[in-house]
Structure formats: structure tokens, C-alpha cells
Design a protein around this motif. Structure first.
Motif, PDB file in Angstrom:
ATOM      1  N   ALA A   1     -40.743  27.095  -2.909  1.00  0.00           N
ATOM      2  CA  ALA A   1     -40.461  26.743  -4.063  1.00  0.00           C
ATOM      3  C   ALA A   1     -38.839  27.211  -3.965  1.00  0.00           C
ATOM      4  O   ALA A   1     -38.836  27.977  -4.066  1.00  0.00           O
ATOM      5  N   VAL A   2     -38.347  26.802  -5.552  1.00  0.00           N
ATOM      6  CA  VAL A   2     -37.309  27.412  -5.924  1.00  0.00           C
ATOM      7  C   VAL A   2     -36.796  26.727  -6.849  1.00  0.00           C
ATOM      8  O   VAL A   2     -37.766  26.132  -7.690  1.00  0.00           O
ATOM      9  N   THR A   3     -35.723  27.301  -7.460  1.00  0.00           N
ATOM     10  CA  THR A   3     -35.359  28.036  -8.995  1.00  0.00           C
ATOM     11  C   THR A   3     -34.469  28.209  -9.464  1.00  0.00           C
ATOM     12  O   THR A   3     -33.249  27.670  -8.575  1.00  0.00           O
TER      13      THR A   3
ATOM     14  N   ALA B   1     -32.939  24.552  -7.940  1.00  0.00           N
ATOM     15  CA  ALA B   1     -33.799  23.712  -8.300  1.00  0.00           C
ATOM     16  C   ALA B   1     -32.726  22.810  -8.885  1.00  0.00           C
ATOM     17  O   ALA B   1     -33.273  21.386  -8.754  1.00  0.00           O
TER      18      ALA B   1
ATOM     19  N   ARG C   1     -34.880  30.181  -2.375  1.00  0.00           N
ATOM     20  CA  ARG C   1     -36.239  29.921  -2.296  1.00  0.00           C
ATOM     21  C   ARG C   1     -37.205  30.924  -2.230  1.00  0.00           C
ATOM     22  O   ARG C   1     -36.869  32.570  -2.339  1.00  0.00           O
TER      23      ARG C   1
ATOM     24  N   ASN D   1     -35.591  34.291  -8.653  1.00  0.00           N
ATOM     25  CA  ASN D   1     -37.555  33.515  -7.928  1.00  0.00           C
ATOM     26  C   ASN D   1     -38.379  35.278  -7.563  1.00  0.00           C
ATOM     27  O   ASN D   1     -39.162  34.526  -7.490  1.00  0.00           O
TER      28      ASN D   1
ATOM     29  N   ASN E   1     -43.030  26.264 -15.567  1.00  0.00           N
ATOM     30  CA  ASN E   1     -42.433  25.484 -16.260  1.00  0.00           C
ATOM     31  C   ASN E   1     -42.394  26.450 -17.517  1.00  0.00           C
ATOM     32  O   ASN E   1     -41.244  26.551 -19.005  1.00  0.00           O
TER      33      ASN E   1
ATOM     34  N   PHE F   1     -38.164  25.549 -12.234  1.00  0.00           N
ATOM     35  CA  PHE F   1     -38.739  26.421 -11.411  1.00  0.00           C
ATOM     36  C   PHE F   1     -39.450  24.052 -10.826  1.00  0.00           C
ATOM     37  O   PHE F   1     -39.733  23.235 -10.863  1.00  0.00           O
ATOM     38  N   ARG F   2     -39.534  24.917  -9.327  1.00  0.00           N
ATOM     39  CA  ARG F   2     -39.577  23.216  -7.818  1.00  0.00           C
ATOM     40  C   ARG F   2     -40.494  23.490  -7.066  1.00  0.00           C
ATOM     41  O   ARG F   2     -39.670  24.280  -6.295  1.00  0.00           O
TER      42      ARG F   2
ATOM     43  N   GLU G   1     -47.409  23.841 -11.490  1.00  0.00           N
ATOM     44  CA  GLU G   1     -45.589  23.681 -11.114  1.00  0.00           C
ATOM     45  C   GLU G   1     -45.348  23.835 -13.114  1.00  0.00           C
ATOM     46  O   GLU G   1     -44.068  23.687 -13.725  1.00  0.00           O
TER      47      GLU G   1
END
Ligand SMILES: [Zn+2]
Ligand SMILES: [Zn+2]
Length: 916
Positions: A735-737, A741, A627, A597, A651, A718-719, A647
Motif C-alpha cells: 500500500a501507499v500513503t 498515494a 510504500r 507508512n 482511511n 491510504f491506498r 481500505e
């Protein structure tokens, strides 16, 4: 007067008196040494009190100094003028020269005059002096001082005035050394009068306007006052003078207010930069800026002198001033802690002379940030609550905030009483202080100390300071304190140096104990720069032994004083002892999530700048295992296209598998090389730069002390999960990874598959199928509504048969089957259209609750009937209430079974109202 910087004026004052045989002594601490009666050093003489009293021999007969002074008792009235008045401050500097039984009035006056006119070039025509003449008629007038003014200086003869005890007689206290004084005033010119046009106002020395500025007070200590109040001449006579540096600097720099001098401008500029205001915006918030700048000086110097925020005495005053500054910061739009950054500017301005500020730089910033962060968490909620309280009081016509509410703000939201008073006073409210104190006393009696605030109390922090000193003295710790290996290792072997249980050092702890543990070195990261602390275990293993002899589960990390890293946790087995060898192991999986993160945060930052523009600046960040949260400056909501693009680029950078390069360099070089300095991290001379991208041409370069992956591919995925506003001009992306994710995507796809199964279509067609269903549903709802209207029509026709007439007024009252209040209201329209002049009261049970609508046609309102009054009485029967306009009102209730009874009352009530 010559143009000089504040620092030049200070230095030339000291140099001048050195040339007259004086010894420069350093400023005393703001915390008076050995004087429990005094909250803060508030005058240059404080540190010489014992010399005047004859209790102590001076180091030299002539000394000069620049003294730090605080004039604030922790009460609001001390603060009301700050920021509004051009020259009243909580913290200020007094330049002084002192004679302990050496020279007297002649030299004090002659030298004073020489310094300000010959050396500094003050315009003699603008200077005025005062000498003592007793308005009570018991002491002789100070002819001696007058003679020296006239003989030793070339001041205009009519510029030496006589003045009484209030301004020109000085005492240390009710008893003790005292004497007449002579003030020097500067006439800033009629345009500086703030009472121009006030009828009857005359500008004068020691008057009530801002034209004449007292710049220097020369005190002649020649009497001793005994307990009876009688004065006796002292065997040795002394000189004690105080010149206000800020004021003289304002004169020298030809500016209207002390805030416009170079002693304040860099601080105000820093606030403006941090806030991102234009000059116009800053000018519009001038008072708030000045209050913050004044308070930042006080806070910086107080912490520099070892005062720590707390709930008593000077600790309380510090907390109050700091939180007051934070509140004014919030008023001008700061949403994140900022005072630490402002304190840096204070240190830059003042640290040249007051070198302790530079030496304690990190400690000062650390204490300020901790306190501000603690308060920030509750400030917004507390202010909103206080707003509600005041709105409620206002509605009842009351102006006193109950002490219990003030106490709740104090206890739960950390609002010092004076802060609540301050906010209240701005809107004309006072606080019931007696009740507040009673509530506070009650709480103390119950022994429930304020848990979350006690932690920052002077006493507790002092304990940590002592512990750190002791560990260094024993040789357990080096000069830098606990060795922080959080970025080099995930586990290491070390030694238990100290164990705290209930805040007290102990030599061993038992299973189940909550403890704080200090190790010689640690792999655990302590929360900073937005990255959260590590968790893990500390255990003692002996070769071949399983399970360990003892183990501690570490759930949190703290660094209460710089260099003292503390592991907070619980003993899960055995009896750990100080001196034991130990294995410290962090939760490595969780750490990896955090690292993903953190690196993703840097990528996000750089892609936001690439896609949205260079105006994007980090305004705050949180890097947790599950997160990341990134706040940044940007004027508007991001479009879906922008979010998709951001995004996608993050990515892309992940898939490219860029290596991360960590470089240690000097701050100057790093920033010169294009590295972005992140808000809210602390930097020493040496800084760490994280570079991502091609080694020669990194696309991301940030100063950062946190932990990262080795190459971007490790982030996985990554989202973005949300994009919101957190204040004017600041957006937030969450965001989350990695694992999170992946779980998110998996869960979402599973939901989509399940929906497709229910809809009987392939996943790609789910959206079209849902839209079709929604269309169908909408048609059905419309059909339903039409049917209900038709039914209501029929019902209404039936109801019309029961129209009554009372006192010549048509009354239609009855219960119907309406589905909502809207239909009830519509039915009253039908009633008016059919009957012309009518009182209509209709009731219906909607969702199990009785609802009522009353309508009175305007001709009947003129006859004294009011829908609001009518419905209130009817609603009482169903256990409810309501109101509205005279022509239309509505009400709800609790008891649906009484609706019939209620409606039966209507005709009688109409008759009653008409009768009146
Ligand atoms: Zn005036
Ligand atoms: Zn970082």
C-alpha cells in the motif's frame, strides 16, 4: 528411576559430587582455549588436558562440572544422524567428575553406582557395566575394575561384561595419557530396539541397536604412550568421567527420544507456535523439527561463546549449521527468518545454568537474525537453481553436480558446500568437490573475496567489537554504546568518535572517500522491525561559515554489534577528522514518508483483524518511504469487497485524526494490557507501546520501536496497490500513503481523463465505451478468422492437386498461408478426411519464422512411418527442430527462405522410411 527435570538432574549430579569433596568448576567455552588443533570443545577433558600432561597444577584434586560439547567437524557425515537418531546431537552436555592424582577406580565406581541407584533410583536390573579386556592380548585385563564392580556395588554379577579396545580403552591422542575405561549402560527394554525383526539381530551392550544406551563412561588414566607406541605407568593416576545429560533425562522422564525431554520440548513447541502447525502437522514434519531444535541449540551456544558466521573453520561450521536449519525451516513452510525466535526458547531452557546465554541474549539474537536474513534473501532462488541443475542432470542420466555449479551457489547464493551436498544427497546426487575447491582457489587467487559474505566474517566483526570496546574505554561512549536519539530528534550536534575507511580506523578522511562514521549520538534510525534506515548528512559548521568545512552524505546505517551504530556514506566535501564536532541531520521529508507508512501499517494490521478476524497475525513487514508491505496470516485471497472495506476503514481512522500515544512499560505489562507483540522485533525488559485511538480505549496497541506520526490525520491518504500470496496461509498487502498515494491517484485520474478524451465520452462512461469497443473488436476478430479459414480451404483444394504417390503411399507436402500453427494442424485433418491414408507435411511462415506440421495416418504408422522422425529431418533444413507423436508432430525453425527446399524433401524421406 525418579522423575526429574533435566535441570534437576544436572544440579543433583553436581551437588552429589560436592558432597564427596569436589569443587564445581564452570564449563569451558565451546571454543577451545589455547588449542589450535581442536575445532570445538568435544569432551569434558579438553580443559584439563594440561593437567593430565603434567603441564599445569590443578586448582583442586577433585572437581565436577557440566560441560558444553560440540561434535561436528563441518562435514556432512556428522549431521546425517541428527534428528533421525533419538540421541545424537551436534550440541550436548557432559556431566563429569574428575580426580587429578587423587581417588581412583574404587571410589569412581562406588560413587557412580550410588548416584544412579540410591539417589536417582535407577532400576538395578536394567544396568550393565563393561570393563577392559585387551582383544590384542598385550595389555593386562582390568581385573581391578571388575573387583570393585563386584565388591563395591550390588550390580548383578552377570551384568559386568568384558570388552576390547574399541569401546573400553581411551587415549587422548596417538601419544600421551591413556587408560582403560568402564562404561555404564542402561537397558531400555526390548521395545526400544530399532532392529526388531532384522534377521540375525541380537540386542546387546555396545551392539548396533537403540535398546542399550551408554549413559556414563568412567575413564581410568594410568598409562603414558610414547612415540614408539609403548605404554608406561603414570606416576599419578587420574579419573575422567562423562555422563550424557540428555540421555539420562530421557530415561528419567520415560520418553523414547532425547527430543521428548524438557530439555527439548519447549524448543520444539516454540517452532510449532511460530509455524502455526497443529500437533498432527508438527508430527508429520518431526525430523525437520528435531533438526531445527538441535541446530538452534548449537547455534545459540556457539554465538554465545563468541563464534560468528563466516567462511573458515568454526565460523564456517556455525554458518553451515545455521543455514541448514534455515533450509529445514523453509521445508516446513517458514517464509521469514524464525531462528532468532527459536534461539529465545533455547536461552529460556538453558540460560538458568549457562548464564552467559542470558547475559549475551541480545547479541546472540542479533547475530542469528542478521545471518538468517542475509541467507533468506538468496535461499529460495538458490534452491530453485539447484533444482534446475539436478533436473538437467537427471535428464542426462548424470548424478554428479558439477563443482562449478556448487561454487556458483556458494558465491552468489551463500550456499555452504555442505548444504549443497546435503540437498543433493536427499535426491541421490553427489558434488564434484575437487572442482569446487579448484573454483574456490581460482577466485581467491583473483583476489575477489566474496563481498557480500565477507561482511559477516569473524574477523570483520571482531574489528567492530574491538572498536566499540576501545571507544568505551576512552570514555567516548557510555556502557550502552552510541546514544540512539532517532525517535527524539531529526538533527543534533554531536562528536565524530571514529572514521573507518576500507574497514580500517583512520583519523581523517578525504573528499570522495567511502567511510563509516561513528558518532557519540545519532538521530539516524537503523533498520529494524521492518522500518528502513534513515539517510541524511553529517557536517561540520562553524558559526557564520557557509558552506560547511566538511560534509558526509549518509546513504545507509548499520549496527554490526549491539551499541555500535555506524553511518555509511561518502565524504562530499572537506576532510572530516575524529574529534570534530558535527551536525547530524536526517532527510526529514523522507523520514516523514516513512513515519506515515509505519503508522498506516499499524492501522492496516488492526483493521485486518477487525474485518477478517482475530486469526490475522503479522508475519513480516517492510516500512519504506515509498510504500509499505504487510504480510499476515490468512487462509485465502481477499475479495474485492474485503479489500474495499479494509481500505475504507483505514482511511476513516486517518480522517478521524486520532492521536498516537507512546508509552514505555515492561514487556509483561504491555502484553497483559493487550498489546500485540510483532514478529521480528527485539525487546528488552523495557518496551515501547504505540497506542492509537481514544486514550481510554485504543483500537490499536502494538509493541514497536519505530517512528510514527503524531496523529493519524498526517498520513493523508491510504491506498492498497496489491494483494498477493507469499506462501501457504500468508497473504501480502502493499500500500501507499501520503505523497505517494496522492501521486498515484493523480496519475490514475489523468490517465482516465486522457482515455475519456480519446473515446469522446465523459470519464464516468469510459468503462461502458471500452466494453463496447471490445465487443466490436471481438466481432471483427471472428469475421477475420472465418475469412482466413475460407482462404485456407481454397488453398488446400489447390494443394490437393499436387498429391504425390511414392512406394504406394500418398504424400501431401506444401507451403500454405496459415496464420497460426492451429490452422496448420486443422489442415492435416482435412487431408486425412479427404485422402484416407496419407502423409501430410505442411509449412507456413508465421511471424517471420518457418513452422511445420506433419501428420501420418495410423495405417501408415504401422508400416513404419513416424511423424516425429520425419519432421526432425525436414526441420533441420530450416535450422530448427521439433518432435511429437508418431501420428502428429510439429517443428519450428529459423530460416524461412528454406521452407520450400525442406518441403521438397518430404516425398524422398517417406520413400526412405518405408524402405527400412
Ligand atoms: Zn536390538
Ligand atoms: Zn511498528
Amino acid at each position: 528411576m525418579k522423575r526429574m527435570t533435566g535441570a534437576e538432574i544436572r544440579q543433583s549430579f553436581l551437588d552429589f559430587f560436592v558432597s564427596k569433596g569436589h569443587l564445581i568448576v564452570p564449563s569451558a567455552s565451546l571454543v577451545p582455549v589455547g588449542d589450535p588443533t581442536l575445532l570445538f570443545t568435544n569432551a569434558g577433558m579438553n580443559q584439563f588436558k594440561n593437567i593430565f600432561l603434567g603441564l599445569e597444577e590443578p586448582r583442586a584434586r577433585r572437581v565436577t562440572d557440566a560441560q558444553k560439547c560440540m561434535r561436528v567437524s563441518g562435514h556432512l557425515n556428522d549431521l546425517e544422524e541428527v534428528g533421525i537418531s533419538p540421541y545424537h546431537h551436534t550440541f550436548f552436555e557432559m556431566l563429569g567428575n574428575w580426580s587429578f592424582g587423587d581417588y581412583y577406580k574404587r571410589e569412581a565406581i562406588a560413587w557412580g553406582w550410588e548416584l544412579i541407584t540410591a539417589l536417582w533410583g535407577m532400576d538395578k536390573a536394567m544396568l550393565w557395566a563393561t570393563v577392559f579386556e585387551d582383544d590384542q592380548g598385550t595389555l593386562p585385563w582390568d581385573e581391578e575394575a571388575m573387583t570393585h564392580w563386584l565388591n563395591e556395588t550390588d550390580i548383578a554379577r552377570d551384568h559386568v561384561l568384558r570388552s576390547g579396545r574399541k569401546d573400553n580403552f581411551w587415549s587422548m591422542g596417538p601419544t600421551g595419557p591413556c587408560g582403560p575405561c568402564s562404561e555404564i549402560h542402561y537397558d531400555r527394554g526390548p521395545e526400544h530396539c530399532n532392529k526388531q525383526g532384522v534377521p540375525g539381530h541380537v540386542c546387546q551392550v555396545n551392539g548396533d541397536c537403540t535398546r542399550y544406551l551408554e549413559i556414563w563412561n568412567l575413564v581410568f588414566i594410568q598409562y603414558n604412550r610414547d612415540a614408539q607406541g609403548d605404554l608406561y605407568p603414570l606416576p599419578a593416576r587420574h579419573i575422567d568421567t562423562g555422563l550424557g545429560l540428555d540421555r539420562v533425562t530421557a530415561i528419567s522422564q520415560r520418553v523414547p527420544a532425547n527430543y521428548d525431554t524438557d530439555l527439548f520440548m519447549p524448543i520444539l513447541k516454540r517452532i510449532q507456535e511460530l509455524r502455526g502447525h497443529t500437533d498432527e502437522e508438527a508430527a508429520a514434519s518431526r525430523t525437520a523439527y528435531r533438526i531445527i531444535a538441535d541446530h538452534a541449540r548449537s547455534v545459540t551456544f556457539l554465538v554465545g561463546d563468541g563464534v560468528i558466521p563466516g567462511n573458515e573453520g568454526r565460523n564456517y561450521v556455525l554458518r553451515m549449521i545455521l543455514r541448514r536449519a534455515a533450509r529445514f525451516g523453509r521445508k516446513i513452510g517458514f517464509t521469514e527468518p524464525f531462528l532468532g525466535e527459536v534461539a529465545k526458547a533455547v536461552i529460556e531452557v538453558m540460560g538458568g545454568h549457562y548464564t552467559e546465554l542470558r547475559r549475551r541474549h541480545d547479541f546472540i539474537l542479533n547475530v542469528i537474525r542478521q545471518e538468517e536474513e542475509r541467507f533468506q534473501r538468496t535461499l529460495g532462488v538458490g534452491l530453485a537453481l539447484l533444482d534446475d541443475i539436478m533436473a538437467g542432470l537427471e535428464a542426462r542420466g548424470e548424478r554428479v553436480i558439477p563443482g562449478g555449479e556448487a561454487f556458483r551457489l556458494y558465491d552468489t547464493f551463500g550456499f555452504p558446500l555442505d548444504l549443497t551436498k546435503d540437498v543433493g544427497a536427499e535426491r541421490g546426487f553427489s558434488v564434484d568437490e575437487a572442482e569446487f575447491k579448484a573454483a574456490l582457489g581460482e577466485q581467491r587467487a583473483r583476489g575477489r573475496a566474496m563481498q557480500q559474505f565477507v561482511a559477516a566474517d569473524g574477523k570483520e566483526l571482531e574489528g567492530y567489537v574491538r572498536l566499540l570496546e576501545a571507544l568505551k574505554a576512552q570514555g567516548g561512549l557510555g556502557p550502552d554504546g552510541v546514544e540512539d536519539l532517532s525517535r527524539e530528534a531529526a538533527e543534533l550536534e554531536t562528536v565524530v568518535l571514529a572514521i573507518l575507511h576500507d574497514g580500517q580506523p583512520v583519523t581523517q578522511a578525504a573528499e570522495g572517500d567511502q567511510v563509516e562514521v561513528v558518532l557519540a549520538a545519532t538521530p539516524f534510525y537503523v533498520e529494524r522491525g521492518g522500518q528502513v534506515s534513515d539517510i541524511g548528512t553529517i557536517a561540520r559548521h562553524t558559526a557564520g561559515e557557509q558552506p560547511p568545512r566538511w560534509e558526509i552524505q549518509v546513504s545507509d546505517m548499520r549496527e554490526p554489534v549491539p551499541g555500535l551504530i555506524v553511518h555509511v556514506g561518502q565524504v562530499s566535501s572537506g576532510r572530516p577528522q575524529t574529534g570534530d564536532p558535527a551536525w547530524a541531520v536526517i532527510d526529514a521529508e523522507r523520514r516523514m514518508d516513512i513515519a506515515r507508512n509505519h503508522t498506516a501499517t499499524h492501522l492496516l494490521h488492526s483493521e485486518l483483524r477487525y474485518i477478517l478476524g482475530e486469526h490475522v497475525q503479522q508475519a513480516g513487514s517492510l516500512v519504506a518511504p515509498d510504500r509499505l508491505r504487510f504480510d499476515f496470516t490468512h487462509g485465502m485471497m481477499l475479495t474485492q469487497e474485503e479489500l474495499d472495506a479494509v481500505e475504507q476503514s483505514v482511511n476513516d481512522a486517518i480522517l478521524a485524526g486520532y492521536p498516537l500515544e507512546v508509552a514505555n512499560t515492561s514487556y509483561k505489562e504491555a502484553v497483559a494490557g493487550g498489546a500485540m507483540a510483532l514478529f521480528g522485533e527485539k525487546y528488552g525488559e523495557q518496551v515501547r507501546v504505540i497506542r492509537i485511538g481514544d486514550p481510554g480505549e485504543p483500537f490499536s496497541q502494538e509493541l514497536c520501536g519505530g517512528v510514527h506520526v503524531d496523529q493519524t490525520g498526517e498520513i493523508g491518504l491510504f491506498r492498497i496497490v496489491s494483494e498477493t500470496s507469499v506462501g501457504a496461509g500468508v497473504r501480502r498487502i502493499e500500500a501507499v500513503t501520503g505523497r505517494t498515494a496522492f501521486q498515484l491517484v493523480q496519475k490514475r485520474l489523468n490517465v482516465l481523463d486522457a482515455a475519456a478524451t480519446h473515446l469522446g465520452c465523459p470519464p464516468e462512461e469510459v468503462e461502458r465505451a471500452v466494453l463496447r469497443l471490445m465487443g466490436d473488436l471481438h466481432d471483427r476478430q471472428k469475421e477475420n478468422a472465418d475469412l482466413r479459414r475460407g482462404m485456407a480451404r481454397l488453398e488446400f483444394e489447390a494443394l490437393l492437386l499436387g498429391v504425390q504417390e511414392t512406394a504406394g503411399v500418398k504424400v501431401l507436402a506444401g507451403q500454405v498461408q496459415a496464420a497460426d500453427v492451429e490452422t496448420l494442424r486443422e489442415m492435416t485433418d482435412w487431408s486425412r478426411n479427404r485422402l484416407g491414408s496419407v502423409v501430410t507435411v505442411l509449412g507456413a511462415v508465421i511471424d517471420g519464422k518457418p513452422n511445420l506440421v506433419a501428420a501420418v495416418t495410423p495405417d501408415l504408422v504401422e508400416r513404419g512411418l513416424k511423424a516425429g522422425a520425419l519432421i526432425q529431418q525436414v526441420a533441420k533444413v530450416v535450422g530448427g527442430g521439433g518432435g511429437g507423436r508418431p501420428t502428429l508432430a510439429q517443428a519450428g525453425g529459423r530460416d524461412a527462405s528454406k521452407l520450400g527446399d525442406a518441403l521438397a524433401l518430404v516425398a524422398g524421406l517417406v520413400e526412405e522410411q518405408i524402405g527400412k
